[in-house]
Design a protein around this motif. Structure first.
Motif, PDB file in Angstrom:
ATOM      1  N   LEU A 254       0.470  -1.173  -0.122  1.00  0.00           N
ATOM      2  CA  LEU A 254      -0.336   0.085   0.299  1.00  0.00           C
ATOM      3  C   LEU A 254       0.885   1.060  -0.220  1.00  0.00           C
ATOM      4  CD1 LEU A 254      -2.562   1.248   0.764  1.00  0.00           C
ATOM      5  CD2 LEU A 254      -2.735   0.736   2.528  1.00  0.00           C
TER       6      LEU A 254
ATOM      7  N   LEU B  59       1.333   4.481   1.208  1.00  0.00           N
ATOM      8  CA  LEU B  59       0.305   5.391   1.931  1.00  0.00           C
ATOM      9  C   LEU B  59       0.699   6.616   1.501  1.00  0.00           C
ATOM     10  CD1 LEU B  59       1.602   3.041   5.328  1.00  0.00           C
ATOM     11  CD2 LEU B  59      -0.611   3.248   4.524  1.00  0.00           C
TER      12      LEU B  59
ATOM     13  N   LEU C 230     -15.548  -5.948  -2.776  1.00  0.00           N
ATOM     14  CA  LEU C 230     -14.561  -6.351  -1.416  1.00  0.00           C
ATOM     15  C   LEU C 230     -14.400  -7.343  -0.579  1.00  0.00           C
ATOM     16  CD1 LEU C 230     -14.943  -2.688   0.320  1.00  0.00           C
ATOM     17  CD2 LEU C 230     -13.165  -3.388  -0.984  1.00  0.00           C
TER      18      LEU C 230
ATOM     19  N   HIS D  50      -6.593   3.759  -4.784  1.00  0.00           N
ATOM     20  CA  HIS D  50      -4.822   3.679  -4.722  1.00  0.00           C
ATOM     21  C   HIS D  50      -5.058   2.915  -3.436  1.00  0.00           C
ATOM     22  CE1 HIS D  50      -3.697   6.736  -6.759  1.00  0.00           C
ATOM     23  NE2 HIS D  50      -4.357   7.856  -6.270  1.00  0.00           N
ATOM     24  N   LEU D  51      -6.344   2.942  -2.267  1.00  0.00           N
ATOM     25  CA  LEU D  51      -6.241   1.503  -2.001  1.00  0.00           C
ATOM     26  C   LEU D  51      -6.189  -0.199  -2.328  1.00  0.00           C
ATOM     27  CD1 LEU D  51      -8.803   2.223   0.905  1.00  0.00           C
ATOM     28  CD2 LEU D  51      -6.299   2.291   1.345  1.00  0.00           C
TER      29      LEU D  51
ATOM     30  N   THR E  64      -1.583  -3.229  -4.248  1.00  0.00           N
ATOM     31  CA  THR E  64      -1.589  -3.753  -3.036  1.00  0.00           C
ATOM     32  C   THR E  64      -2.211  -5.397  -2.734  1.00  0.00           C
ATOM     33  OG1 THR E  64      -4.258  -2.897  -2.612  1.00  0.00           O
ATOM     34  CG2 THR E  64      -2.394  -1.695  -1.336  1.00  0.00           C
TER      35      THR E  64
ATOM     36  N   TYR F 269      -6.477  -6.174  -0.336  1.00  0.00           N
ATOM     37  CA  TYR F 269      -7.792  -5.724   0.331  1.00  0.00           C
ATOM     38  C   TYR F 269      -9.124  -5.278  -0.533  1.00  0.00           C
ATOM     39  CZ  TYR F 269      -4.199  -2.864   2.949  1.00  0.00           C
ATOM     40  OH  TYR F 269      -2.904  -2.590   3.136  1.00  0.00           O
TER      41      TYR F 269
ATOM     42  N   ARG G  24       9.798  -0.436   4.961  1.00  0.00           N
ATOM     43  CA  ARG G  24       8.352   0.329   4.941  1.00  0.00           C
ATOM     44  C   ARG G  24       8.957  -0.060   6.974  1.00  0.00           C
ATOM     45  NH1 ARG G  24       3.643   1.243   3.295  1.00  0.00           N
ATOM     46  NH2 ARG G  24       4.353   1.334   1.247  1.00  0.00           N
TER      47      ARG G  24
ATOM     48  N   GLU H  80       5.573   1.430  11.809  1.00  0.00           N
ATOM     49  CA  GLU H  80       4.165   2.229  11.917  1.00  0.00           C
ATOM     50  C   GLU H  80       3.838   2.487  11.146  1.00  0.00           C
ATOM     51  OE1 GLU H  80       7.222   3.393  12.928  1.00  0.00           O
ATOM     52  OE2 GLU H  80       7.650   3.949  14.972  1.00  0.00           O
ATOM     53  N   GLN H  81       4.182   2.076   9.658  1.00  0.00           N
ATOM     54  CA  GLN H  81       3.874   1.682   8.078  1.00  0.00           C
ATOM     55  C   GLN H  81       3.286   0.053   8.213  1.00  0.00           C
ATOM     56  OE1 GLN H  81       5.871   2.977   4.694  1.00  0.00           O
ATOM     57  NE2 GLN H  81       6.853   3.545   6.012  1.00  0.00           N
TER      58      GLN H  81
ATOM     59  N   VAL I 100      -0.031   0.138  10.001  1.00  0.00           N
ATOM     60  CA  VAL I 100      -1.246   1.131   9.237  1.00  0.00           C
ATOM     61  C   VAL I 100      -1.254   0.144   8.613  1.00  0.00           C
ATOM     62  CG1 VAL I 100      -1.834   2.614   7.487  1.00  0.00           C
ATOM     63  CG2 VAL I 100      -0.384   3.494  10.173  1.00  0.00           C
ATOM     64  N   MET I 101      -0.909  -0.748   7.437  1.00  0.00           N
ATOM     65  CA  MET I 101      -1.173  -1.723   6.279  1.00  0.00           C
ATOM     66  C   MET I 101      -1.818  -2.869   6.650  1.00  0.00           C
ATOM     67  SD  MET I 101       2.487  -1.171   4.296  1.00  0.00           S
ATOM     68  CE  MET I 101       2.401  -2.567   3.654  1.00  0.00           C
TER      69      MET I 101
ATOM     70  N   ASN J 153      -3.502  -2.943   9.750  1.00  0.00           N
ATOM     71  CA  ASN J 153      -4.258  -2.628   9.806  1.00  0.00           C
ATOM     72  C   ASN J 153      -6.159  -1.848   9.101  1.00  0.00           C
ATOM     73  OD1 ASN J 153      -4.412  -2.141  12.828  1.00  0.00           O
ATOM     74  ND2 ASN J 153      -3.640  -0.522  12.919  1.00  0.00           N
ATOM     75  N   ILE J 154      -5.575  -1.701   8.298  1.00  0.00           N
ATOM     76  CA  ILE J 154      -6.573  -2.105   6.933  1.00  0.00           C
ATOM     77  C   ILE J 154      -6.936  -2.482   6.741  1.00  0.00           C
ATOM     78  CG2 ILE J 154      -6.350  -0.158   4.743  1.00  0.00           C
ATOM     79  CD1 ILE J 154      -5.112   1.628   5.205  1.00  0.00           C
TER      80      ILE J 154
ATOM     81  N   LEU K  71      -9.297  -4.255   8.121  1.00  0.00           N
ATOM     82  CA  LEU K  71     -10.915  -3.400   8.053  1.00  0.00           C
ATOM     83  C   LEU K  71     -11.599  -4.116   7.043  1.00  0.00           C
ATOM     84  CD1 LEU K  71     -12.262  -0.694   8.876  1.00  0.00           C
ATOM     85  CD2 LEU K  71     -11.030   0.364   7.517  1.00  0.00           C
ATOM     86  N   PHE K  72     -10.706  -4.345   5.569  1.00  0.00           N
ATOM     87  CA  PHE K  72     -11.387  -4.594   4.274  1.00  0.00           C
ATOM     88  C   PHE K  72     -11.410  -6.536   3.796  1.00  0.00           C
ATOM     89  CE2 PHE K  72      -9.501  -1.381   3.051  1.00  0.00           C
ATOM     90  CZ  PHE K  72     -11.022  -0.431   2.490  1.00  0.00           C
TER      91      PHE K  72
ATOM     92  N   VAL L 290       2.353  -9.869   0.567  1.00  0.00           N
ATOM     93  CA  VAL L 290       2.727  -8.691   1.630  1.00  0.00           C
ATOM     94  C   VAL L 290       2.522  -8.158   3.443  1.00  0.00           C
ATOM     95  CG1 VAL L 290       2.339  -5.795   0.738  1.00  0.00           C
ATOM     96  CG2 VAL L 290       1.228  -7.483  -0.488  1.00  0.00           C
TER      97      VAL L 290
END
Lengths: 454, 454
Positions: free
Chosen positions: A186, A188, B167, B190-191, B195, B199, B426, B429-430, B433-434, B436-437, B440-441, B452
């Motif tokens: 991603l 980001l 999704l 861009h998500l 990727t 996602y 990466r 922290e990055q 976030v990746m 966590n997303i 989410l999906f 990944v």
């Protein structure tokens, strides 16, 4: 009480609390009704931004992020009593890489300062817009600013290689990537470009540069129809790789804009539509190539007439008409300035239907059309309205925008002003995803609340 | 049991269960060890994709998304017993807009079919890579494919105007935007670009086209140093807006690649480094302009020698050497093919340090260097290794990539193969976030698991 605690937590960081000085931070350039913040904090480093964000969380204070306050969508206007975090003191150009063509800047650097600094090193940052002298790069990134040269160089998004971002929970995401290709999952940075501070605060950026053009030439052409404009666009893109702007003005915009800056209208307004072309690149052969291209278009009849400026001043005078949208709008106030993206093939039908509807329902209104047609970006300014007519005019135009698969904002952003119309361009499913991501980053919704999405 | 239920749920959708035929879907082009799926489902519409995804969820079956199986990172290789969702039957080119220059395609269309279809309409889709004849646009998008023309036209990301995505929870996100500028908050596409199916599943795309170039010319130049290469790049970008490729080959790559396709090496290998330049655009004056540019570089000494092909065949023969990386690698197997992004200003130091370390620790290895230098994308192939040396060689090179702020993959993606090295490019922290997303999906992590990020 919360405020005392807050001031204790930000000890050592520059801030303003004097009511007179707070005024300046009470709205942006959208005309949205002003609201005084309780304090303006002005960090100078990323660490200070983290401390301010954490202090806001600890004290449960809502906060608004501000750059150069040139936005047109109300995004930088605080709620009454907000903490404002102004990035204006984070104004350092940190590093120009003259080999790879990149520049690393803090978020508060004024766009024009970046343009000038890299130019001195033989490079070129092609983002350019009217507010260049006061807008800040952090705001350009947060709103994904566009401008006149998008179809050649891209929007701000395409010019950002990497970002540093402070998240609402105080995490610093250092993504100061400096290479064009980085395919490690991603990307980001796109979460923070164009999202108007809902997900994080941009604190630093690495930007992509281009070699400084050796020469630049413009020409104003008169055409007989919008269809000819789309044909000219394809011809120019295909034959002149140096093409950098393709700005369209309809006849009444050209007339009103010329009047508003007290200049005679070129061609005396005898054509229905005009295109201002610009090329930039290596000097050798460029002027001849551009002139030859224009001659061919005259010969084929695609272009009815052309004015080739004979000096830089003359070129500037023509560009001044194109850039006089602000002055022109002021003369027909109250007005609504639309900033719409419409697929080119729908453009003519959209315009006819919209103008017909506006003329029928608001016969005394003035409707001016111009745009960055190379990008499908149409600016429509509808003026000489009454204040009561503003909202219904917006509703009328956005409804038709949706009908023709358009975007309700091509470059200005959603902010506060266009938030009620978001569903014209975004489905319920999309809005839900945007909200879920907001909840992931901006859990308590203290940061830039009430912009874009809830 | 779960399988019977699954087959009931996908009734009416094309699928394959014959063991012989499943073989074909058991890995991609990465050389990653094959694993047989339990079934391959081949939807033909977006609705069918939704049904298959929902059926996998209902039966709690892991699934792998597949396109043309040309990936080099193991991303399309299923886990043993996975459901494979192959997009290969979603191969329709739905709409070419010859006014605005856009094309809407289903995800399973082969890249070359898009190139050819739009060309017939006078347009040009500039994404191009060796696998063009079998890779599918959905895979190009999911891995953000690069290729030879990125610094002029961008990566796949910049060529995608809009997407339709399914999704993991069966929601369809219709984001088939057709305008270049659309600033209505988070640009959700861009998500899903780059990727690798973590996602969502790309089912349709609206792509950006360019007018079809009228002419194309190439030249192979020999230079005396890497520093001269960076200077030539800036000169060429600044003076020749038509520049479309800037491919660098070091001497040993040129020699080995020529050998591997049984051709004599141009210049007999007398220079340390070579650049293959290509220009494309309007025909008028282009050849003269390009030749004049090359003459100037010879005069100034920046370029030591140049071969200007006298025919299209001769040009193709030179490009064949550049494109012979696969053949060349096969001759020095076992080998590791690196696909690294390095800031240009660090490139020379990175190369020296890396090659020195490799030569010291693996004296019998062969190290070949080439790359899309216009994008900071370096390909290093280290071959004539033993199987045991492959992993330590990767560790060595990626460690130095991190040291010089590089990306461990500029265009091939992370997939399964580079997942262990993600933290080189990466931060923690990055990655969080990746993840966590992803949560989410792709809540239950049934979709493209173990690629990944977790």
């Amino acid at each position: 009480m919360a405020q005392d605690k807050f001031i204790g937590l930000i000890a050592g960081i520059s801030y303003i609390q004097d009511a007179d000085q707070l005024e300046k931070y009470s709205t942006d350039s959208s005309g949205y009704e002003a609201a005084l913040p309780c304090i303006v904090v002005r960090p100078v480093t990323t660490d200070e931004v983290v401390r301010v964000v954490n202090a806001c969380s600890d004290c449960h204070l809502g906060y608004t992020i501000q750059g150069g306050l040139t936005g047109l969508a109300g995004g930088a206007r605080p709620d009454k009593g907000d903490v404002v975090i102004s990035l204006e003191l984070m104004n350092k150009i940190e590093e120009i890489d003259t080999i790879g063509g990149t520049v690393v800047v803090q978020a508060g650097v004024v766009l024009e300062d970046i343009q000038n600094a890299v130019q001195e090193s033989g490079w070129y940052f092609p983002l350019d817009l009217g507010a260049r002298g006061s807008c800040q790069i952090g705001g350009n990134i947060s709103t994904n600013a566009g401008g006149n040269k998008v179809f050649r160089y891209g929007t701000t998004r395409e010019l950002v290689l990497g970002l540093e971002v402070v998240l609402p929970d105080g995490t610093v995401l250092n993504m100061l990537n400096r290479v064009i290709k980085n395919n490690t999952g991603l990307d980001l940075k796109h979460l923070f470009i164009g999202t108007e501070g809902r997900y994080g605060i941009v604190t630093r950026a690495c930007l992509r540069l281009f070699p400084k053009p050796e020469a630049r030439f413009s020409a104003l052409t008169g055409l007989n129809s919008f269809n000819d404009v789309t044909l000219l666009l394809k011809e120019a893109r295909g034959k002149v790789a140096e093409l950098s702007s393709f700005e369209v003005m309809w006849d009444n915009y050209l007339l009103k804009a010329s009047q508003s800056i007290n200049k005679p209208a070129p061609f005396n307004g005898q054509y229905p539509i005009y295109v201002l072309l610009e090329v930039e690149g290596g000097v050798e052969g460029l002027e001849e190539k551009f002139n030859r291209f224009l001659e061919r278009q005259l010969e084929s009849g695609l272009v009815a007439d052309v004015i080739i400026p004979q000096s830089e001043e003359q070129a500037k005078a023509i560009w001044k008409i194109r850039d006089a949208s602000g002055e022109t709008m002021a003369k027909i106030s109250p007005a609504v300035a639309f900033d719409i993206g419409i697929p080119l093939k729908n453009m003519q039908t959209f315009i006819e239907e919209t103008i017909n509807a506006l003329e029928e329902q608001y016969p005394t209104a003035v409707n001016l059309l111009f745009g960055h047609l190379g990008d499908g970006n149409l600016h429509l300014t509808t003026g000489c309205l009454t204040p009561e007519q503003l909202l219904p005019v917006e509703e009328l135009v956005y409804k038709l925008t949706g009908k023709y698969n358009g975007s309700i904002t091509a470059e200005h952003g959603i902010g506060r002003i266009k938030k009620p119309f978001l569903s014209v361009s975004r489905s319920a499913e999309q809005i839900k995803v945007m909200q879920n991501i907001r909840k992931l980053f901006n859990v308590n919704d203290l940061q830039n609340k009430a912009r874009v999405i809830d």
